[in-house]
Design a protein around this motif. Structure first.
Motif, mmCIF file in Angstrom:
data_model
loop_
_atom_site.group_PDB
_atom_site.id
_atom_site.type_symbol
_atom_site.label_atom_id
_atom_site.label_comp_id
_atom_site.label_asym_id
_atom_site.label_seq_id
_atom_site.Cartn_x
_atom_site.Cartn_y
_atom_site.Cartn_z
ATOM 1 N N LYS A 153 45.327 -53.120 31.828
ATOM 2 C CA LYS A 153 46.658 -53.075 31.272
ATOM 3 C C LYS A 153 47.001 -51.749 30.952
ATOM 4 O O LYS A 153 45.995 -51.432 30.086
ATOM 5 C CB LYS A 153 46.560 -54.040 30.286
ATOM 6 C CG LYS A 153 46.494 -55.468 30.778
ATOM 7 C CD LYS A 153 46.501 -56.527 29.714
ATOM 8 C CE LYS A 153 46.293 -57.984 30.220
ATOM 9 N NZ LYS A 153 46.194 -58.995 29.280
ATOM 10 N N SER A 154 48.205 -51.375 31.021
ATOM 11 C CA SER A 154 48.565 -50.264 30.689
ATOM 12 C C SER A 154 48.446 -49.706 29.044
ATOM 13 O O SER A 154 47.920 -48.783 28.785
ATOM 14 C CB SER A 154 50.024 -49.781 30.979
ATOM 15 O OG SER A 154 50.435 -48.619 30.363
ATOM 16 N N GLU A 155 48.639 -50.915 28.253
ATOM 17 C CA GLU A 155 48.695 -50.600 26.716
ATOM 18 C C GLU A 155 47.124 -50.367 26.365
ATOM 19 O O GLU A 155 46.908 -49.720 25.614
ATOM 20 C CB GLU A 155 49.145 -51.746 25.964
ATOM 21 C CG GLU A 155 48.572 -53.074 26.253
ATOM 22 C CD GLU A 155 49.310 -53.880 27.459
ATOM 23 O OE1 GLU A 155 49.956 -53.317 28.326
ATOM 24 O OE2 GLU A 155 49.088 -55.020 27.607
ATOM 25 N N VAL A 156 46.057 -51.222 27.108
ATOM 26 C CA VAL A 156 44.709 -51.059 26.809
ATOM 27 C C VAL A 156 44.295 -49.612 27.225
ATOM 28 O O VAL A 156 43.542 -49.110 26.568
ATOM 29 C CB VAL A 156 43.890 -52.039 27.541
ATOM 30 C CG1 VAL A 156 42.480 -51.923 27.606
ATOM 31 C CG2 VAL A 156 44.356 -53.711 27.193
ATOM 32 N N LEU A 157 44.575 -49.133 28.360
ATOM 33 C CA LEU A 157 44.359 -47.886 28.659
ATOM 34 C C LEU A 157 44.947 -46.716 27.887
ATOM 35 O O LEU A 157 44.005 -46.018 27.668
ATOM 36 C CB LEU A 157 45.063 -47.544 30.308
ATOM 37 C CG LEU A 157 44.334 -46.323 31.067
ATOM 38 C CD1 LEU A 157 43.069 -46.336 31.526
ATOM 39 C CD2 LEU A 157 45.415 -46.187 32.140
ATOM 40 N N ILE A 158 45.966 -46.785 27.489
ATOM 41 C CA ILE A 158 46.385 -45.817 26.513
ATOM 42 C C ILE A 158 45.739 -45.801 25.174
ATOM 43 O O ILE A 158 45.447 -44.801 24.778
ATOM 44 C CB ILE A 158 47.964 -46.096 26.586
ATOM 45 C CG1 ILE A 158 48.625 -45.723 27.744
ATOM 46 C CG2 ILE A 158 48.485 -45.346 25.204
ATOM 47 C CD1 ILE A 158 50.038 -46.015 27.697
ATOM 48 N N ALA A 159 45.326 -46.966 24.838
ATOM 49 C CA ALA A 159 44.659 -47.191 23.545
ATOM 50 C C ALA A 159 43.375 -46.343 23.657
ATOM 51 O O ALA A 159 42.861 -45.755 22.620
ATOM 52 C CB ALA A 159 44.500 -48.411 23.204
ATOM 53 N N GLN A 160 42.678 -46.700 25.021
ATOM 54 C CA GLN A 160 41.468 -45.902 24.851
ATOM 55 C C GLN A 160 41.567 -44.468 25.402
ATOM 56 O O GLN A 160 40.798 -43.772 24.674
ATOM 57 C CB GLN A 160 40.736 -46.657 26.394
ATOM 58 C CG GLN A 160 40.045 -48.056 26.007
ATOM 59 C CD GLN A 160 39.032 -47.901 25.094
ATOM 60 O OE1 GLN A 160 38.210 -47.344 24.904
ATOM 61 N NE2 GLN A 160 39.021 -48.901 24.138
ATOM 62 N N LEU A 161 42.530 -43.912 25.775
ATOM 63 C CA LEU A 161 42.750 -42.538 26.036
ATOM 64 C C LEU A 161 43.125 -41.966 24.445
ATOM 65 O O LEU A 161 42.664 -40.878 24.326
ATOM 66 C CB LEU A 161 44.239 -42.159 26.954
ATOM 67 C CG LEU A 161 43.828 -42.613 28.266
ATOM 68 C CD1 LEU A 161 45.109 -42.960 29.003
ATOM 69 C CD2 LEU A 161 43.077 -41.574 28.985
ATOM 70 N N GLU A 162 43.857 -42.598 23.693
ATOM 71 C CA GLU A 162 44.008 -42.245 22.465
ATOM 72 C C GLU A 162 42.646 -42.039 21.497
ATOM 73 O O GLU A 162 42.268 -41.099 20.883
ATOM 74 C CB GLU A 162 45.116 -43.189 21.420
ATOM 75 C CG GLU A 162 46.426 -42.883 22.157
ATOM 76 C CD GLU A 162 47.553 -43.918 21.666
ATOM 77 O OE1 GLU A 162 48.651 -43.676 21.675
ATOM 78 O OE2 GLU A 162 47.109 -44.841 20.982
#
Length: 121
Positions: free
Chosen positions: A107-116
């Motif tokens: 999920k995009s929001e999960v991926l972005i949270a991990q990137l952050e």
């Protein structure tokens, strides 16, 4: 921040799904690999900051890639993206050096949270 990214998955659909989930700031320098051997060859010949890695692939699987990264002392952050979410598998990939384990389809929001969380954003 500009990062060099490699996405490795034998599924074209999965590779595109990960690519579409990346923020615009990270999606400019991305290469794709269709199996683990191809990814490992790219990793030993070029420098990447981040690898999104599937586990189940032909020729060389994700565990083999992680072992190859370790054996070749390749400095890269690896996010494993897999449908195999068994706790034992998650522990194994983290022991082999992966920074994160994401459930497929990501999920995009999960991926972005991990990137952050790992300083890529």
């Amino acid at each position: 921040m500009s990062s060099s990214i490699l996405i490795c998955d034998d599924s074209n659909l999965a590779r595109k799904q990960v690519l579409r989930s990346l923020p615009d700031s990270l999606s400019t320098n991305v290469q794709l690999a269709t199996n683990g051997q191809e990814a490992l060859e790219l990793l030993t010949s070029q420098s990447f900051d981040l690898l999104f890695l599937d586990l189940t692939m032909p020729i060389l699987d994700g565990l083999g890639v992680l072992q190859g990264i370790k054996d070749n002392n390749i400095n890269i952050s690896v996010f494993v993206i897999s449908a195999d979410i068994q706790p034992e598998m998650q522990s194994k990939v983290l022991e082999l050096g992966a920074k994160a384990f994401l459930q497929k389809p990501v999920k995009s929001e999960v991926l972005i949270a991990q990137l952050e969380q790992h300083g890529f954003l």
